[in-house]
Design a protein around this motif. Structure first.
Motif, PDB file in Angstrom:
ATOM      1  N   LEU A 304     122.432  60.058  40.642  1.00 25.49           N
ATOM      2  CA  LEU A 304     122.241  60.135  39.188  1.00 25.49           C
ATOM      3  C   LEU A 304     122.892  58.958  38.489  1.00 25.49           C
ATOM      4  CD1 LEU A 304     122.845  63.950  38.641  1.00 25.49           C
ATOM      5  CD2 LEU A 304     120.676  62.736  38.407  1.00 25.49           C
ATOM      6  N   LEU A 307     120.698  55.967  38.966  1.00 29.22           N
ATOM      7  CA  LEU A 307     119.484  56.065  38.157  1.00 29.22           C
ATOM      8  C   LEU A 307     119.782  55.824  36.678  1.00 29.22           C
ATOM      9  CD1 LEU A 307     117.789  59.180  39.796  1.00 29.22           C
ATOM     10  CD2 LEU A 307     117.019  56.816  39.958  1.00 29.22           C
ATOM     11  N   ASP A 308     120.968  56.191  36.214  1.00 21.97           N
ATOM     12  CA  ASP A 308     121.321  56.012  34.812  1.00 21.97           C
ATOM     13  C   ASP A 308     121.738  54.589  34.499  1.00 21.97           C
ATOM     14  OD1 ASP A 308     120.803  58.602  34.283  1.00 21.97           O
ATOM     15  OD2 ASP A 308     122.881  59.284  34.391  1.00 21.97           O
ATOM     16  N   SER A 439     115.489  62.847  36.723  1.00 23.66           N
ATOM     17  CA  SER A 439     115.835  61.425  36.794  1.00 23.66           C
ATOM     18  C   SER A 439     114.920  60.682  37.768  1.00 23.66           C
ATOM     19  CB  SER A 439     117.294  61.265  37.209  1.00 23.66           C
ATOM     20  OG  SER A 439     118.153  61.811  36.223  1.00 23.66           O
TER      21      SER A 439
END
Length: 465
Positions: A304, A307-308, A439
């Protein structure tokens, strides 16, 4: 001690007043000089007419009347560079200037000159030829011209001063009215220093009475747009900070649980190694289980985070693949792992080709299927379908369970969010599965949507082809 700066309207009015003063000075000077030149031409014409009459009198009587109404008229006999007056009785006290004019007359053209005669004042002199060696010189006072020009200058100065005062006062009022929108903007800018960016801090696009013109209206619109952007940015930053705080708190809580379990099982393992050797393997297996669970949690958190991050390249390895084949593989694995949940698979006969990361997209399907199995009773039917649209492929994962409450649907994809906080983590997971799904689908350029009601819950994943 600070100096108080003048307002913009006052400074503009004073600047325009200074410009108007310079214009008035130029105009007044030109008018005074023009009037003086005009009066001098009129006097020259009058002297010319008078000398014509004096020439006739001289030709008839052999003399002229030397002084009348303040004028002097003298006939000179010019010989060998010497001018001798014929009527000495009427000469002014300062007659040298008249003699010089008589000496300068050498042809038919008259000679003009302006001089100051001591004892009499400023005079306009005109000399003209009467006959060979005889010159007539007339001197006319210029007091009337001087007085007239002086009165004109006084009137001009008074009128221009009044006009200047009116110009500054009225101009300042007009400028202040025209600049009022800018004052409103400045006041609003001061007001929003208290972080008040609500609609009350906005300016009307068109001011009352239409002050300011098109430019000020454009500035108002740009100012309001800037406030909207600032408000949106601050709201987004506040929301991001709140999510980050909640994420850190949840992550800390989730990591603390397996760490506490590992520490407890480690103590039990040490006790069993000394007192109950037959229990060592059981405690060791618990240690491996908790370590594996924490490893999965950390892997999800790392995924995550990657992905962010906008600075790190997205962790996807895109390749042309068959979405229908991937759905079949995921369905087979689900049937083997969850035999208590019957699965229905619906896919096209042919391949559904599109670019995706096989590993990550398989993780999406597995998470959705696992979510359906974990949060529904035994015997609940689960379905997987793949369909094709004009420019996208659609993957649907559904179940016939009790559904998701409406209050929880808006946060279902939030990290560490659980619909039922009371359930155990062994059954409910860490709350990251659907966040990972959202995501990863977004990283593929797609969307995931949820529709739910009692007896039907469907997650719809749309991917671009």
């Amino acid at each position: 001690m600070t100096r108080r700066r003048l307002r913009l309207g006052t400074r503009l009015a004073l600047g325009l007043g200074a410009l108007a003063l310079a214009v008035f000075a130029v105009v007044g000077t030109v008018m005074a000089q023009s009037m003086q030149a005009y009066l001098e031409r009129r006097l020259d014409a009058q002297m010319s007419d008078t000398q014509v009459s004096l020439k006739k009198d001289f030709a008839k009587n052999g003399t002229v009347k030397g002084k009348a109404y303040g004028w002097y008229s003298v006939v000179y006999d010019v010989r060998d560079g010497v001018a001798t007056p014929k009527n000495r009785d009427d000469l002014p006290a300062d007659a040298g200037e008249l003699a010089e004019v008589a000496l300068r007359v050498g042809g038919p053209d008259p000679v003009y000159r302006t001089d100051y005669l001591h004892g009499d004042g400023t005079y306009r002199l005109r000399g003209c030829r009467v006959s060979d060696g005889v010159v007539l010189v007339s001197a006319a006072p210029m007091n009337d011209i001087t007085t007239t020009v002086r009165q004109l200058v006084i009137v001009e100065v008074a009128a221009f001063l009044l006009a200047l005062i009116a110009f500054v006062v009225i101009g300042r009022a007009v400028l202040r009215r025209g600049l009022q929108p800018l004052s409103d903007m400045a006041r609003t800018a001061h007001d929003i220093t208290s972080h008040d960016l609500t609609d009350s801090a906005r300016l009307p696009v068109r001011a009352e009475g239409g002050n300011g013109g098109v430019e000020v209206e454009e500035l108002r619109t740009a100012f309001n747009t800037m406030l909207d952007h600032i408000d949106t940015s601050l709201a987004a930053r506040t929301a991001a900070e709140q999510r980050l705080r909640r994420f850190i708190a949840d992550a800390s809580h989730e990591l603390r649980t397996p760490l506490t379990s590992i520490r407890g099982y480690a103590d039990l393992f040490r006790y069993a190694a000394a007192n109950a050797p037959e229990e060592r393997e059981a405690h060791l297996e618990k240690l491996r289980s908790e370590a594996a669970r924490m490893s999965v949690l950390l892997d999800d958190l790392l995924l995550l985070a990657r992905l962010d991050s906008a600075e790190v390249e997205t962790p996807l390895r895109l390749a042309e693949g068959d979405l229908a084949a991937l759905a079949r593989e995921a369905a087979d694995a689900f049937r083997a792992a969850h035999p208590t949940h019957p699965l229905t698979l619906t896919v096209p006969d042919g391949p559904v080709r599109l670019p995706f990361d096989p590993l990550r997209l398989r993780q999406v399907v597995d998470n959705l299927l696992t979510n359906a199995a974990v949060h529904t009773p035994v015997g609940t039917s689960v379905s997987v379908s793949v369909s094709v649209r004009e420019a996208s492929a659609v993957l649907r994962v559904g179940d016939t369970g009790p559904g998701i409450p409406a209050a929880d649907r808006s946060r279902i994809f939030d990290r560490f969010y659980r619909v039922d906080d009371s359930r155990t983590r062994d059954r409910g997971g860490s709350g990251l599965g659907l966040a990972v799904v959202h995501s990863l689908v977004a990283a593929h350029g797609g969307t995931v949507e949820l529709t739910s009601r009692p007896g039907s819950t469907v997650f719809t994943v749309t991917l671009p082809r």
